[in-house]
Design a protein around this motif. Structure first.
Motif, short mmCIF file in Angstrom:
data_model
loop_
_atom_site.label_atom_id
_atom_site.label_comp_id
_atom_site.label_asym_id
_atom_site.label_seq_id
_atom_site.Cartn_x
_atom_site.Cartn_y
_atom_site.Cartn_z
N VAL A 124 0.83 -1.21 0.00
CA VAL A 124 0.00 0.00 0.00
C VAL A 124 0.87 1.25 0.00
N GLU A 125 1.95 1.25 0.76
CA GLU A 125 2.84 2.41 0.79
C GLU A 125 3.43 2.70 -0.59
N LEU A 126 3.76 1.66 -1.33
CA LEU A 126 4.29 1.85 -2.69
C LEU A 126 3.20 2.31 -3.65
N ILE A 127 1.96 1.86 -3.43
CA ILE A 127 0.86 2.35 -4.26
C ILE A 127 0.68 3.85 -4.04
N LYS A 128 0.76 4.26 -2.77
CA LYS A 128 0.57 5.67 -2.43
C LYS A 128 1.69 6.54 -3.00
N LYS A 129 2.91 6.08 -2.90
CA LYS A 129 4.05 6.87 -3.36
C LYS A 129 5.20 5.95 -3.75
N GLY A 130 5.66 6.10 -4.99
CA GLY A 130 6.77 5.28 -5.45
C GLY A 130 8.09 5.76 -4.89
N ARG A 131 9.09 4.91 -4.97
CA ARG A 131 10.43 5.27 -4.49
C ARG A 131 11.11 6.26 -5.45
N THR A 132 11.97 7.09 -4.89
CA THR A 132 12.87 7.89 -5.72
C THR A 132 14.02 6.97 -6.15
N LYS A 133 14.84 7.47 -7.04
CA LYS A 133 15.95 6.64 -7.53
C LYS A 133 16.93 6.30 -6.41
N ILE A 134 17.25 7.29 -5.58
CA ILE A 134 18.21 7.01 -4.51
C ILE A 134 17.62 6.04 -3.49
N GLU A 135 16.32 6.15 -3.23
CA GLU A 135 15.66 5.21 -2.31
C GLU A 135 15.72 3.80 -2.88
N ALA A 136 15.52 3.67 -4.20
CA ALA A 136 15.60 2.34 -4.83
C ALA A 136 17.02 1.79 -4.75
N LYS A 137 17.98 2.67 -4.96
CA LYS A 137 19.37 2.22 -4.94
C LYS A 137 19.75 1.69 -3.55
N ILE A 138 19.23 2.34 -2.53
CA ILE A 138 19.49 1.88 -1.16
C ILE A 138 18.79 0.54 -0.91
N TYR A 139 17.51 0.44 -1.29
CA TYR A 139 16.75 -0.79 -1.07
C TYR A 139 17.34 -1.96 -1.86
N TYR A 140 17.80 -1.68 -3.08
CA TYR A 140 18.37 -2.74 -3.91
C TYR A 140 19.82 -3.06 -3.52
#
Length: 533
Positions: free
Chosen positions: A121-137
């Motif tokens: 649900v949190e991702l539906i509400k707002k997608g990650r920024t590029k830097i957030e994705a880089k950290i998560y990945y």
């Protein structure tokens, strides 16, 4: 209301989808509409039929077969406003599959261990920024990740939010702009606010500066400081390269003014058949190869030579005609005008068609295309030599850079004063002169040529005093161009001398490096300034 397409399992039971909807309603107080598909082909068909905001997809939807990167890349290319939330098995966390997902712009992966209703649900509400994705990945230390939009650490505002904000600011009454800006700035951090300021129109920027709003003035001062820092950095780099005597393009630094110089409308015109379409297509191909978002607009309705420089799907032939008909009927464009463009590649789009398809771009349509392609870095207008006088002059006024293309022949030089009579005098100021099919002519040096053109008799009674900011020469490349046209292959990359001439021309109107030294677009330069060292 959001519209979501699910591809989670091959069962007609929608229990999972309904649980996600229930959690979303609990979190936001709102609902979303949804459909479900059970196979990849079904998802492709559904996306073609209906517009969705989010696609929630399981990596192994079709059993043990992992969804290919090429499939996902095709989906994201075809539907750029669609956000993909991909559920991935834990064992794939450290694989190249994740790096490749990142490289095609899929930032909303959820590993199985994190795939809770709340996280979805949190991702539906707002997608990650590029830097957030880089950290998560876990890619922060990865040097071999190919990134397509060149902005690793810039805190951009998500595209759908950005478009809404820019539209709100453009439509707001002048007196309401400061309050609206402060309201928007409160929702984002300082890096995102500076990024937003870089994309504001001149009208909005001027109105906010005139308002003396302290918050805007503070952010604008930071933006100006970034410009100065970038200028000094590029100047130092230029001096270093000159000392080392490396062969690089001489970028005219007085041209580098962010952000205006990195969102330009370029008009290429000539009163003769002098090869301007070849130059327009070559410049566009060179820019797109360097991942600079470029749009080509064909204003030659009778010849449509531009169409023949690219391989075009037959289903795209009538797009521009439909756009003209739609605007003739309603007087205004669709909300998303990009659907009428022909996609050549990820970074190049074209508004043109085959000679057999009648259409005419009025000034109103031209302005609409330019305005709604706000995400393009460069928009190139290829003018017909017999374009209607009113359309010619109004379209030239839309251009930040104007290129006059000629050939060094006696017939051109003797007749150019007559041929330029339909162009208003102010449209002959600050031109770049492009001498195409350059050959050496006895007793006609480059200096004599430009001196002659600066003092031509204009409208039979006045001196035009054409002020050329730059003079560029494109060497004869007839055989390579003809062969490329016959094969419908790019004309860039065939002849090294021609490529150098085109890149030197680009360096005068849209400063970038040669391909060997290209580090990315304006956003990457901005990233290096905003990000901590």
């Amino acid at each position: 209301m959001k519209h979501i397409l699910f591809g989670l399992n091959q069962s007609a039971d929608k229990r999972v989808e309904n649980e996600i909807l229930k959690e979303y309603k609990k979190s936001t107080g709102e609902e979303f509409l949804f459909d479900s598909e059970y196979y990849l082909e079904g998802i492709r068909v559904a996306l073609d039929k209906k517009k969705y905001d989010v696609l929630i997809l399981r990596e192994d939807l079709e059993g043990s077969k992992q969804i290919s990167i090429s499939y996902l890349d095709e989906i994201t290319d075809k539907f750029p406003n669609l956000r993909v939330i991909l559920l991935v098995q834990n064992e794939n966390q450290k694989t190249d599959y994740i790096k490749r997902l990142f490289s095609i712009g899929i930032y909303d992966v959820l590993f199985a261990e994190d795939a809770s209703l709340t996280n979805v649900v949190e991702l539906i509400k707002k997608g990650r920024t590029k830097i957030e994705a880089k950290i998560y990945y876990d890619l922060l230390d990865a040097d071999d990740v190919e990134v397509y939009d060149d902005s690793d650490d810039v805190e951009e505002i998500p595209e759908e939010q950005l478009e809404r904000i820019l539209s709100q600011l453009a439509k707001a009454p002048k007196e309401e702009l400061p309050a609206l800006f402060n309201e928007i700035a409160a929702e984002y951090n300082s890096k995102q606010t500076i990024f937003l300021i870089s994309l504001l129109s001149e009208e909005v920027t001027e109105a906010l500066l005139e308002s003396e709003d302290e918050k805007f003035k503070n952010f604008y001062a930071q933006w100006e400081a970034l410009n100065r820092k970038q200028y000094e950095k590029e100047l130092a780099e230029k001096e270093r390269l000159e000392k080392e005597k490396k062969q690089v393009i001489n970028t005219p630094r007085q041209q580098v003014v962010f952000p205006a110089d990195y969102r330009k409308v370029i008009g290429i015109f000539s009163p003769y058949s002098a090869g301007k379409t070849t130059i327009a297509c070559a410049v566009a191909q060179a820019l797109s190869k360097q991942k600079i978002k470029t749009v080509l607009i064909d204003l030659d309705y009778t010849k449509n030579d531009m169409y023949h420089y690219f391989r075009v799907d037959q289903s795209d032939v009538f797009k521009i005609q439909k756009l003209c008909e739609q605007m003739d009927t309603t007087g205004r464009p669709e909300e998303d005008i990009s659907e009428y463009a022909i996609k050549i590649n990820r970074f190049l789009y074209m508004y043109s068609t085959h000679t057999s398809v009648p259409y005419e771009l009025t000034p109103h349509v031209i302005r609409a295309i330019i305005k709604q392609n706000r995400n393009a870095n460069v928009i190139i207008l290829d003018f017909a030599r017999d374009l209607k006088e009113a359309t010619l002059n109004l379209a030239l006024e839309e251009c930040d850079e104007k290129l006059l293309v000629i050939e060094k022949t006696s017939s051109v030089l003797n007749g150019i004063s007559y041929r330029l009579q339909n162009i208003e005098k102010h449209n002959l100021e600050d031109l770049t002169l492009v001498v195409n099919k350059e050959v050496k002519v006895k007793n006609l040096s480059d200096q004599k040529l430009t001196s002659y053109l600066k003092e031509i008799n204009y409208q039979q009674y006045d001196i035009a005093n054409i002020d050329f900011k730059h003079v560029c020469y494109i060497r004869e490349n007839y055989h390579a161009i003809v062969n490329s046209l016959a094969r419908q292959e790019p004309i860039i990359g065939v002849n090294a001398e021609f490529d150098r001439d085109i890149h030197e021309l680009i360096s005068t109107i849209y400063p970038i490096s040669t391909p060997k030294h290209i580090q990315g677009s304006f956003l990457k330069k901005l990233k290096s300034l905003i990000s901590p060292n």
